[in-house]
Structure formats: structure tokens, C-alpha cells
Motif scaffolding. Structure first.
Motif: not given
Length: 386
Positions: A17-26, A304-316
Motif C-alpha cells: 500500500l505504501a508503495q502504490l500510494l507513493h507512486r500515486a503521489g500520496i 489504493a484505488a479508493a485513496l487515490t480517488g479521494f486524495f486526487h479528486r475528492g471522491e468517496t
């Protein structure tokens, strides 16, 4: 400290999870109760589904896996003294790969350290706070100093005994569990594998499994009592029992010996407020189906997909469906692992009728393409919803 995601646990789920989030800029902070040498040396699962391999490669931590992993196109089912090969690749177009969980952990630890982002080992007294709010915190102690991290989300990837699941309100948490009346006595031996593919054996004396960690390291298991004392199994007795149940073995110096408990466990839901559970914190499967690490990878893909949508686009929306999506797969995998366990093990209270039914089901399985396909589809890994 301040971060976006606080990750409790540096096992496969937390590190991936940490690796996927890092690659997504989180940004994230990872906390681990054990030492680095402990998590990198702990011999655990070793079979990866095709989807898990693809995910590790996509995450940028699969280079050594692709070089050193042992791809398997099939497996053997052995019963009544005969072996029957299930051609996984011919039935599904997919395969599985042998690559020790500890090796994947080493790769992900190295990748995490390369990012320069926080990875704290040997932390103590980890506690989760305000998980039902938009501003949860994690506290812990290290080197005698109490520390705290404020985050937007907490990912509980700290295994069955970690504090994350315990932080969930007991009135909303439902637990489903089955403890099996036997265990596995496992060894790691300096010996070439007896077969190029896994052997699952049903024998009157009990189940046995022959697998490997490399071309020179064999991983072998025997069904034993749930409270078995490994000291009662000197090497000569072990090798004789393995030879009897598997038909043949290659003997060698035994490097490790231990007992693995057999349990099915699911905690629902996997999310409360800003706390999300992943991996063994939320579920345990008996090892017969080789699904433990693979389920953790599947959880993390969704999270990781859910958190990427949340942090980048505000999607929940995906965050809100996280538990539903993961549990749909988890229960299918629990069913498969339960079925494999019931099919291949000797139950002490089973009567002759049940014994004959087990053999009849195995005989049907190996002679029916439809039945072999159903096994193969689940063994190589069900398709991902995310």
C-alpha cells in the motif's frame, strides 16, 4: 508528524500500500512492531497468483520476482497412491509463481527506504485515536519517546494480533471463525524439490504438501495434531512420514521446523470512519488454498484505488464500497480454502462413509474437465473487481 495515510504494519499489505500510494503521489508513514531482520527473515507464504505477480510488477517491486520466481503451469493431486496433474495454464491461460513472502517483503522494504519516506521498526504501544473523525491520529513509543502522527486516513495492515481491528467499535464488528482440529508441521530443507510443481497429497495417515522456495530449497508439510510438539518429530520420523504420504522425497538438512495453525476468520466490516483494515487484520484463511498473501494484495489494490480517488479528486464512492468489494472476494476465497481443506485432510471423527466420499470427489475432480477448470480458476486467482 503529519501525513496523509498512517499505515500500521509493514507486512506485504502495508508495504505494498505504501508503495502504490507513493507512486500515486500520496504521502504515508509506516509503523512496524517487529525489527527489519524479523520481517525479512520470517518464512511465510510462497505462492503468488497471476494477479499478485502483475500487481507487484505494476508497483515497481517485481524485478527480482520476475528473475527468480518459479512459474508453475500446474499442480499434482495425489491420492490412493497415484498422482494426477491439473494443468492450470491449459485450463485458464494463467499460472502461479513460487516466490517467498519474505523475498517480496525484502523487495518492498528496499523500495520504501529508497523513497526516503518514514518506515519505523520496533515501535511499541501503538494506539489509534479518533478514527470516526476526519482527523485520526496514531500514537506509539520508540526509544522511550512517545510519538504521534496526524493523518487523514489510517490503514490497519498489522495482522491478526495487531491493534487496528481492536480499535473498531465492538458493537459494529462481526466476527466469523472456524478453527480446524488439526495443524501443519512444516519444514524448510536444503534439498531439491521432489517435483517441479506442487504436490497435494491425501493419505490415510493425513494430508501432506510438497512445495519449494527455490531449486535447492524444499518446503514440506504434514498434517498433525493442533497441539503438536515439533520435538516429538525427529528428522528420521519426519522424512519417513513424508515419504509415506508423498510417495517420494529428497532429503536434506532441515533449516526450520514449526507448526502452523489452521483457521478461517473474517471480520466485518473492514472500514469504520477513516480506519480501513487490510490483509490478516481482517481475514485469515487456512493455507491449503495458498491465498493469504494473495488476499492481502487484492485488498490493497482496492484500497489504493479508493485513496487515490479521494486524495486526487475528492471522491468517496470507492472508499464507501471498500468493505463490500473486498468481502465479496474474501468469502469466495474462504469457500475455496475451506473446500480444499475438507477435501484433502483426515478428520479424526470421520467415518468410513466420509472417507469414501472424499476419494470419490477427488476421482471426479481429476476426471472431469469442468471440475478441474473450477479448481484451476480459483487456484490461479479470481479476476479483480478493481
Amino acid at each position: 508528524m503529519r501525513t496523509q495515510v498512517g499505515i500500521v504494519g509493514a507486512g506485504p499489505a502495508g508495504l505494498l500500500l505504501a508503495q502504490l500510494l507513493h507512486r500515486a503521489g500520496i504521502d504515508s508513514v509506516v509503523l512496524e512492531a517487529r525489527s527489519r531482520s524479523h520481517i525479512e527473515g520470517r518464512i511465510r507464504a510462497g505462492l503468488l497468483e497471476q494477479g499478485s505477480v502483475d500487481t507487484l510488477v505494476e508497483a515497481g517491486v517485481g524485478a527480482r520476482l520476475m528473475r527468480e520466481g518459479l512459474a508453475h503451469d500446474g499442480l499434482d493431486l495425489r491420492f490412493d497412491g497415484r498422482s494426477h496433474r491439473i494443468d492450470l495454464h491449459a485450463l485458464t491461460g494463467r499460472r502461479v509463481t513460487i516466490y517467498g513472502q519474505q523475498e517480496a517483503v525484502k523487495d518492498m522494504v528496499a523500495a520504501r527506504l529508497e523513497t526516503g519516506r518514514p518506515l519505523h521498526f520496533e515501535v511499541e504501544d501503538v494506539a489509534l485515536h479518533d478514527i470516526a473523525t476526519d482527523h485520526p491520529q496514531i500514537t506509539w513509543s520508540q526509544d522511550g519517546v512517545t510519538r504521534e502522527v496526524h493523518c487523514d486516513v489510517i490503514a490497519g495492515c498489522d495482522g491478526f494480533h495487531g491493534p487496528s481491528r481492536a480499535a473498531m467499535p465492538p458493537d459494529i464488528l462481526r466476527v466469523y471463525e472456524r478453527v480446524y482440529p488439526f495443524a501443519w508441521l512444516g519444514i524448510l530443507a536444503e534439498a531439491p524439490p521432489v517435483s517441479p510443481e506442487l504436490i497435494y497429497a491425501r493419505h490415510a495417515d493425513g494430508f501432506a504438501l510438497a512445495t519449494m522456495r527455490s531449486s535447492q530449497l524444499s518446503r514440506l508439510y504434514l498434517q498433525c495434531a493442533s497441539d503438536e510438539d515439533p520435538a516429538l518429530w525427529p528428522d528420521a520420523r519426519l522424512w519417513e512420514a513424508l515419504r509415506t504420504r508423498l510417495g517420494a522425497v529428497n532429503e536434506g538438512n532441515i533449516l526450520q521446523k514449526g507448526v502452523t495453525a489452521m483457521r478461517s476468520f473474517v471480520a466485518e466490516p473492514m472500514r469504520h470512519g477513516r480506519l480501513f483494515l487490510a490483509g490478516d487484520a481482517a481475514h485469515i484463511v487456512p493455507p491449503t488454498g495458498a491465498k493469504g498473501m494473495n488476499l492481502a494484495v487484492a485488498d490493497v489494490r482496492v484500497l489504493a484505488a479508493a485513496l487515490t480517488g479521494f486524495f486526487h479528486r475528492g471522491e468517496t464512492a470507492l472508499m464507501d464500497r471498500y468493505s463490500e468489494i473486498c468481502l465479496k472476494r474474501i468469502w469466495k476465497v474462504q469457500r475455496f480454502s475451506w473446500w480444499m481443506t475438507a477435501l484433502l485432510h483426515r478428520f479424526s471423527d470421520a467415518d468410513p462413509f466420509e472417507h469414501r466420499v472424499q476419494v470419490a470427489e477427488l476421482d471426479y475432480l481429476v476426471h472431469s474437465e469442468a471440475a478441474r477448470t473450477a479448481l484451476a480458476e480459483q487456484y490461479v486467482g479470481l479476476p479483480y473487481d478493481i
